[in-house]
Structure formats: C-alpha cells, structure tokens
Design a protein around this motif. Sequence first.
Motif, short mmCIF file in Angstrom:
data_model
loop_
_atom_site.label_atom_id
_atom_site.label_comp_id
_atom_site.label_asym_id
_atom_site.label_seq_id
_atom_site.Cartn_x
_atom_site.Cartn_y
_atom_site.Cartn_z
N GLY A 1 0.79 -1.34 -0.02
CA GLY A 1 0.11 -0.07 0.01
C GLY A 1 0.85 1.24 -0.09
N SER B 1 2.21 -1.27 -4.36
CA SER B 1 1.06 -0.48 -4.44
C SER B 1 -0.18 -1.38 -4.39
CB SER B 1 1.13 0.33 -5.75
OG SER B 1 0.93 -0.21 -6.83
N SER C 1 -0.41 4.66 0.48
CA SER C 1 -1.18 5.88 0.99
C SER C 1 -0.48 7.11 1.57
CB SER C 1 -2.13 5.26 1.93
OG SER C 1 -1.48 5.17 3.28
N THR D 1 2.13 6.32 4.24
CA THR D 1 3.16 5.05 4.10
C THR D 1 4.65 5.61 4.35
OG1 THR D 1 1.80 4.08 2.35
CG2 THR D 1 4.10 3.52 2.57
N SER E 1 -0.26 3.81 -9.37
CA SER E 1 0.26 4.53 -8.50
C SER E 1 1.55 5.54 -8.70
CB SER E 1 0.81 3.56 -7.03
OG SER E 1 1.52 4.18 -6.09
N SER F 1 -0.59 -0.64 4.37
CA SER F 1 -1.12 1.03 4.36
C SER F 1 -1.82 1.32 3.05
CB SER F 1 0.05 1.91 4.78
OG SER F 1 -0.40 3.11 4.61
N GLY F 2 -2.93 0.53 2.60
CA GLY F 2 -3.41 0.78 1.38
C GLY F 2 -4.64 1.24 1.55
N ARG F 3 -5.66 0.85 0.54
CA ARG F 3 -7.01 1.33 0.44
C ARG F 3 -7.97 0.31 1.17
NH1 ARG F 3 -8.73 2.90 -5.80
NH2 ARG F 3 -7.40 4.90 -6.06
N THR G 1 -11.87 7.42 8.94
CA THR G 1 -10.33 7.37 8.77
C THR G 1 -9.26 8.41 9.48
OG1 THR G 1 -10.34 9.11 6.98
CG2 THR G 1 -10.92 6.83 6.30
#
Length: 239
Positions: free
Chosen positions: A7, A31, A9, A12, A36, A73-75, A157
């Motif tokens: 991830g 990613s 984001s 990150t 990305s 640490s992604g969507r 979030t």
Amino acid sequence: MKIVIIGTSPITEQHIKSIKKLNGEIALISSTKKNSKLLPYLAKKYKIKNKFYNWKHAINFASKLKNMAFLISGRLSHNRRILNKCVKLNRKIFIEKPVFLKSKTFNSFLNSHKNIFVGYNRIKFNNINYLKKELKKEKQLTCIVKLPEISKKNIFTNSCHIISIIKFLFGKFYIYKIINNQTNQQVILQNKNKLNIFIFINYRNSDNFTIEIFSKKRRFLLSPIEKLKIFKSIKKKEW
C-alpha cells in the motif's frame, strides 16, 4: 526483521521513516493500484530495491522470505482481500486503521487472527495511560469531545483515533442520540455506567481535536491529544 510494505497511501512514507530510524530493513514495497504515482517515488527516494504494482505478486515474493512481517497501508476496499492472503503465511501484520468501516467485520476478522495489529497507537501514549489511572479515582464524570473534520468520510479514517481513546478510557459505549445540523453533528454516547460523552463534530473548523473531562474537583484536558493538562482550582499540572 524484513518489512514488506503493501500500500502506498499518504501515511506510508511516515512508516518508512520510522522503519529507517529503527534501522529496519524494507524488503519490498507494493501499491494496491496499477497507476500509483507514490510507488516509484518512495522506492527511489528510500532506495527500496523491490517494488510491485500488483500486491498479489508482492505477497507471493514475500512468502519466500524468512524473518518477515507485513505493513499494510493501502485502500480500505482492498484490505479484506489483502489480509486473507497475508494471514495464510502466519506472519506478524501491522495494518493502518480503521481496517474496515463496519465494526462487526472488524471484530469478527481480528478476533480470529491474533497476528494482526492495528495502528491505534494513541492509546499507547504515556499521557493517555496516566489519564486512565487518574480517572479511576474519580466519580460523576462528564466528557466533551471536539472533532473538527473536513468531511463525514474523515470521521472513519481520522477521528477514529479519538474514538479509540474514548473506548480505552471509558470502555464500550453506545450511541444515545444524534443531532444533525448543516455544518455540524452532535452525538451523545453512554457507557454501561451511564457516563455521558458529548461529541461535537464541526466540518471545516480550524479548532484542534480536544477531549475534555470534568469531575467534581478536577478538569482534564487533552488538546492536542499528545499533551495532558490537569486543572485543580486555579492550579495546573501538565503531563
């Protein structure tokens, strides 16, 4: 230990800085989307040799590594599929909050997988733990919380950190009442001891996140959250 990052984001890079500061080794970064822009930037800036645009390929590569842990640490929309694949490797997994938007999904998944750790790190702060000990000495408490946010989406979030602290301090609670206005929301929570927690959510407000707790003789103020002030009469103690 080798860290596998899944991830890219905005948070990150902060994790990468922390890993580097602790002299940790980043084995790869991936990613969760093919286009990305952060992936090549982070890989180049921090000299991460292995990068992937496909997170499934990244996890397959990681499965061959020894002494490895995941940092996800992604969507939010990808978290369930990523976690389902990662847990099969029986490695430690650190994942950014809130993991899932539905609390039932969160509880059912994390209760069945003990190697998963979620990034609600504020409850580990010394001042928060000190406050919890002090509140045990008090009765008849009232809590007022201010949540300035850009939009309702950010409550899940971003403000979830504050909700995490409230739960840590007072235990489980339920929503007693919600009052909706054009520019803000007012939410009243109650725990099993009938403690009222008043939350004021103001959109696009310049105020800071604040937790303010009143007892008979003292006032406890967290604003910013990293700093605790205790007022007794006109005297003030900082922690």
